[in-house]
Each structure stands twice: as structure tokens, then as C-alpha cells.
Motif scaffolding. Structure first.
Motif, PDB file in Angstrom:
ATOM      1  N   ALA A  93      42.093 -30.234 -39.948  1.00 14.61           N
ATOM      2  CA  ALA A  93      43.093 -31.846 -40.322  1.00 14.61           C
ATOM      3  C   ALA A  93      43.763 -32.423 -38.965  1.00 14.61           C
ATOM      4  N   LEU A  94      43.853 -31.495 -37.876  1.00 13.33           N
ATOM      5  CA  LEU A  94      44.465 -32.076 -36.752  1.00 13.33           C
ATOM      6  C   LEU A  94      43.584 -32.481 -36.127  1.00 13.33           C
ATOM      7  N   ARG A  95      42.262 -32.075 -35.623  1.00 17.34           N
ATOM      8  CA  ARG A  95      41.061 -32.456 -35.530  1.00 17.34           C
ATOM      9  C   ARG A  95      39.953 -33.766 -35.631  1.00 17.34           C
ATOM     10  N   SER A  96      40.143 -33.700 -36.559  1.00 20.79           N
ATOM     11  CA  SER A  96      40.110 -34.773 -37.687  1.00 20.79           C
ATOM     12  C   SER A  96      40.750 -36.076 -36.835  1.00 20.79           C
ATOM     13  N   LYS A  97      41.944 -36.098 -36.616  1.00 23.88           N
ATOM     14  CA  LYS A  97      42.931 -36.976 -36.705  1.00 23.88           C
ATOM     15  C   LYS A  97      42.880 -37.184 -34.779  1.00 23.88           C
ATOM     16  N   LEU A  98      42.880 -36.336 -34.461  1.00 18.52           N
ATOM     17  CA  LEU A  98      42.389 -36.533 -33.183  1.00 18.52           C
ATOM     18  C   LEU A  98      41.171 -37.203 -32.249  1.00 18.52           C
ATOM     19  N   MET A  99      39.964 -36.908 -33.263  1.00 14.44           N
ATOM     20  CA  MET A  99      38.796 -37.972 -33.467  1.00 14.44           C
ATOM     21  C   MET A  99      39.199 -39.186 -33.293  1.00 14.44           C
ATOM     22  N   GLN A 100      39.703 -39.444 -34.161  1.00 10.88           N
ATOM     23  CA  GLN A 100      39.667 -40.514 -34.687  1.00 10.88           C
ATOM     24  C   GLN A 100      40.227 -41.153 -33.353  1.00 10.88           C
ATOM     25  N   MET A 101      41.649 -40.873 -33.242  1.00  9.59           N
ATOM     26  CA  MET A 101      42.190 -41.472 -31.563  1.00  9.59           C
ATOM     27  C   MET A 101      41.581 -41.470 -30.360  1.00  9.59           C
ATOM     28  N   THR A 102      40.541 -41.037 -30.478  1.00  7.28           N
ATOM     29  CA  THR A 102      39.753 -40.606 -29.404  1.00  7.28           C
ATOM     30  C   THR A 102      38.763 -41.343 -29.478  1.00  7.28           C
ATOM     31  N   GLY A 103      38.124 -41.875 -30.625  1.00  9.25           N
ATOM     32  CA  GLY A 103      36.829 -42.871 -29.895  1.00  9.25           C
ATOM     33  C   GLY A 103      36.272 -41.849 -30.591  1.00  9.25           C
ATOM     34  N   GLY A 104      36.292 -40.430 -30.944  1.00  7.57           N
ATOM     35  CA  GLY A 104      34.746 -39.621 -31.868  1.00  7.57           C
ATOM     36  C   GLY A 104      35.312 -38.326 -29.716  1.00  7.57           C
ATOM     37  N   GLN A 105      35.980 -38.392 -28.962  1.00 13.95           N
ATOM     38  CA  GLN A 105      35.494 -38.220 -27.428  1.00 13.95           C
ATOM     39  C   GLN A 105      35.475 -36.788 -28.074  1.00 13.95           C
ATOM     40  N   GLU A 106      34.398 -35.861 -28.040  1.00 12.81           N
ATOM     41  CA  GLU A 106      34.523 -34.192 -28.645  1.00 12.81           C
ATOM     42  C   GLU A 106      35.339 -33.564 -27.603  1.00 12.81           C
ATOM     43  N   GLU A 107      35.220 -33.342 -26.389  1.00 14.31           N
ATOM     44  CA  GLU A 107      35.312 -32.965 -25.085  1.00 14.31           C
ATOM     45  C   GLU A 107      36.537 -33.416 -25.315  1.00 14.31           C
ATOM     46  N   ALA A 108      37.220 -34.086 -25.332  1.00 11.71           N
ATOM     47  CA  ALA A 108      38.767 -34.543 -24.268  1.00 11.71           C
ATOM     48  C   ALA A 108      39.320 -33.616 -25.530  1.00 11.71           C
ATOM     49  N   VAL A 109      38.867 -33.878 -27.280  1.00  9.64           N
ATOM     50  CA  VAL A 109      40.255 -33.207 -28.601  1.00  9.64           C
ATOM     51  C   VAL A 109      38.967 -32.081 -28.277  1.00  9.64           C
ATOM     52  N   ASN A 110      38.064 -31.178 -28.164  1.00 16.02           N
ATOM     53  CA  ASN A 110      38.818 -29.732 -27.577  1.00 16.02           C
ATOM     54  C   ASN A 110      39.446 -29.394 -26.385  1.00 16.02           C
ATOM     55  N   GLN A 111      39.056 -30.004 -25.620  1.00 18.30           N
ATOM     56  CA  GLN A 111      40.752 -29.744 -24.886  1.00 18.30           C
ATOM     57  C   GLN A 111      41.799 -29.713 -25.417  1.00 18.30           C
ATOM     58  N   LEU A 112      42.289 -30.756 -25.571  1.00 15.02           N
ATOM     59  CA  LEU A 112      43.557 -30.848 -26.799  1.00 15.02           C
ATOM     60  C   LEU A 112      43.776 -29.388 -28.394  1.00 15.02           C
ATOM     61  N   LEU A 113      42.649 -29.098 -27.770  1.00 16.19           N
ATOM     62  CA  LEU A 113      43.268 -28.070 -29.394  1.00 16.19           C
ATOM     63  C   LEU A 113      43.116 -27.037 -28.932  1.00 16.19           C
ATOM     64  N   ASP A 114      42.441 -26.644 -27.638  1.00 17.15           N
ATOM     65  CA  ASP A 114      42.198 -25.100 -27.186  1.00 17.15           C
ATOM     66  C   ASP A 114      43.465 -24.663 -27.202  1.00 17.15           C
ATOM     67  N   THR A 115      43.620 -23.606 -27.520  1.00 17.82           N
ATOM     68  CA  THR A 115      44.831 -22.519 -28.399  1.00 17.82           C
ATOM     69  C   THR A 115      45.610 -22.456 -26.671  1.00 17.82           C
ATOM     70  N   TRP A 116      45.643 -22.598 -25.979  1.00 22.07           N
ATOM     71  CA  TRP A 116      46.222 -22.178 -24.424  1.00 22.07           C
ATOM     72  C   TRP A 116      47.092 -23.866 -24.974  1.00 22.07           C
ATOM     73  N   MET A 117      46.557 -25.266 -24.761  1.00 15.37           N
ATOM     74  CA  MET A 117      46.359 -26.179 -24.283  1.00 15.37           C
ATOM     75  C   MET A 117      47.455 -26.424 -26.186  1.00 15.37           C
ATOM     76  N   TYR A 118      47.460 -26.324 -27.062  1.00 12.05           N
ATOM     77  CA  TYR A 118      48.418 -27.072 -28.049  1.00 12.05           C
ATOM     78  C   TYR A 118      49.824 -25.801 -28.146  1.00 12.05           C
ATOM     79  N   TYR A 119      49.553 -24.395 -27.318  1.00 14.75           N
ATOM     80  CA  TYR A 119      51.126 -23.860 -27.315  1.00 14.75           C
ATOM     81  C   TYR A 119      52.383 -24.756 -26.269  1.00 14.75           C
ATOM     82  N   PHE A 120      50.598 -24.822 -25.084  1.00  7.15           N
ATOM     83  CA  PHE A 120      51.883 -25.042 -23.788  1.00  7.15           C
ATOM     84  C   PHE A 120      52.242 -26.455 -23.904  1.00  7.15           C
ATOM     85  N   LEU A 121      51.348 -27.748 -25.017  1.00  3.46           N
ATOM     86  CA  LEU A 121      52.526 -28.649 -25.697  1.00  3.46           C
ATOM     87  C   LEU A 121      53.991 -28.792 -26.005  1.00  3.46           C
TER      88      LEU A 121
END
Length: 192
Positions: A93-121
Motif C-alpha cells: 500500500a505504501l509502495r503504491s502511494k509512493l509510486m503515485q507521488m513520484t509519477g511511477g519512478q520505481e528506482e526512487a521508490v525502491n530507495q525510499l522503501l529500502d529496509t534501512w531507509m524506511y527505518y532511518f527516516l
């Protein structure tokens, strides 16, 4: 730390960490009462999203990005970070929301949802810092553009005080960057 503390010839052992390692030092020291000291070298004192927003603003501004573009980038990142902060979990659900926010920029979403990044944020070191009873030495440079000294040093000092720790020393080095190097601008491009 456990190993060092088990050695009869070692009377004092603590933790030192640089940048994210500074946060890790606080995490461990908060849970390990045998820790004798903590040294934070340009470690964060505020939640990860705040660290990254300030970092991005400083680096982009220092790189000459025009103010209107800087504001757009900052607002977009804050919106995505807020979505992560308000999420229940790192799920589809979060992935889908971020995909909409980024206009489908999968690489950017993957970076944001990386386990480390998700925790760090989402990680706020305040409670861990407040739980540290050992002496703390917090160091930073005035030209650090990754962990901004004015934002983080004051927060470390305040969190330690909130926890009743009066054995805190703060040292801010004039003109040093995130790697504690003398520098001109503090931009990461100078690190080499």
C-alpha cells in the motif's frame, strides 16, 4: 563492547560512531548499562526525515540550485517522507502511494522503501539519547552538510538533559565538514 568489558586489563570501554554510527552508539548505550562512554562524531540528534531534509537543502543550496527549484524538491521529499512516517508498515500500500507521488519512478521508490531507509527516516534518537547514563562527547563541524551541526548538536544536548545526563560535552569544530576535514564549502564533492 561485551568482549572488551570481559578483559581484566580493560577498565573502561565505550562506543564511538560516526554519522549513522553515532545513532547506533546511542541505541546500544541506551540498552547496555555497562557502556562507560559514548562518542558521537557527526551523529544525528533528530529524526531521520529531518536529518535528510536539512541535508538535501544544504547540499542542493550549496550546489547552486535556484531557490524556487530547491523549494519544490524539498516539498516533494517532505511529502514522501510524511507518507512513510504515517505508514503502518513498509508494504505494498505504501509502495503504491509512493509510486503515485513520484509519477511511477520505481528506482526512487525502491530507495525510499529500502529496509534501512524506511527505518532511518522514522528513527528518532531522542529517547535513546535520553536513556544514556554514561558520559557523552558529541562532535561536529560547522561546515557539515550531511548532519547539520546547529540542528543535531543542540538536539543531542537537549535529549541528554531531558534524561538527566549532565556529563555531556559538545565540541563544534569551525570549518570542518562531515568527515572532519578542513574544507571550503562542506559539499560532499570535496571529500576526495
Amino acid at each position: 563492547l561485551g568482549y572488551l568489558k570481559s578483559r581484566p586489563e580493560i577498565s573502561c570501554a565505550g562506543l564511538a560512531g560516526h554519522s549513522e554510527g553515532g545513532a547506533i552508539a546511542f541505541i546500544v548505550a541506551a540498552r547496555e548499562p555497562s557502556c562507560d562512554f559514548v562518542i558521537s562524531l557527526a551523529g544525528p540528534g533528530v529524526r531521520g526525515d529531518k536529518v535528510l531534509l536539512a541535508q538535501q537543502r544544504a547540499i542542493l543550496s550549496g550546489s547552486g540550485i535556484p531557490a524556487p527549484q530547491l523549494e519544490q524538491i524539498t516539498a516533494a521529499n517532505k511529502m514522501m517522507f510524511d507518507a512513510i512516517l504515517s505508514s503502518e508498515s513498509n508494504d505494498e500500500a505504501l509502495r503504491s502511494k509512493l509510486m503515485q507521488m513520484t509519477g511511477g519512478q520505481e528506482e526512487a521508490v525502491n530507495q525510499l522503501l529500502d529496509t534501512w531507509m524506511y527505518y532511518f527516516l522514522r528513527y528518532d534518537p531522542t529517547e535513546d539519547i535520553a536513556s544514556v547514563k554514561a558520559p557523552i562527547l558529541a562532535l561536529n563541524g560547522t561546515k557539515d552538510m550531511q548532519v547539520i551541526h546547529s540542528q543535531n548538536i543542540e538536539a543531542i544536548e537537549a535529549a541528554a538533559a531531558k534524561g538527566g545526563n549532565t556529563r555531556v560535552e559538545i565540541v563544534v569544530f569551525e570549518g570542518l565538514n562531515h568527515l572532519f576535514q578542513h574544507c571550503t564549502t562542506g559539499l560532499p564533492t570535496e571529500y576526495g
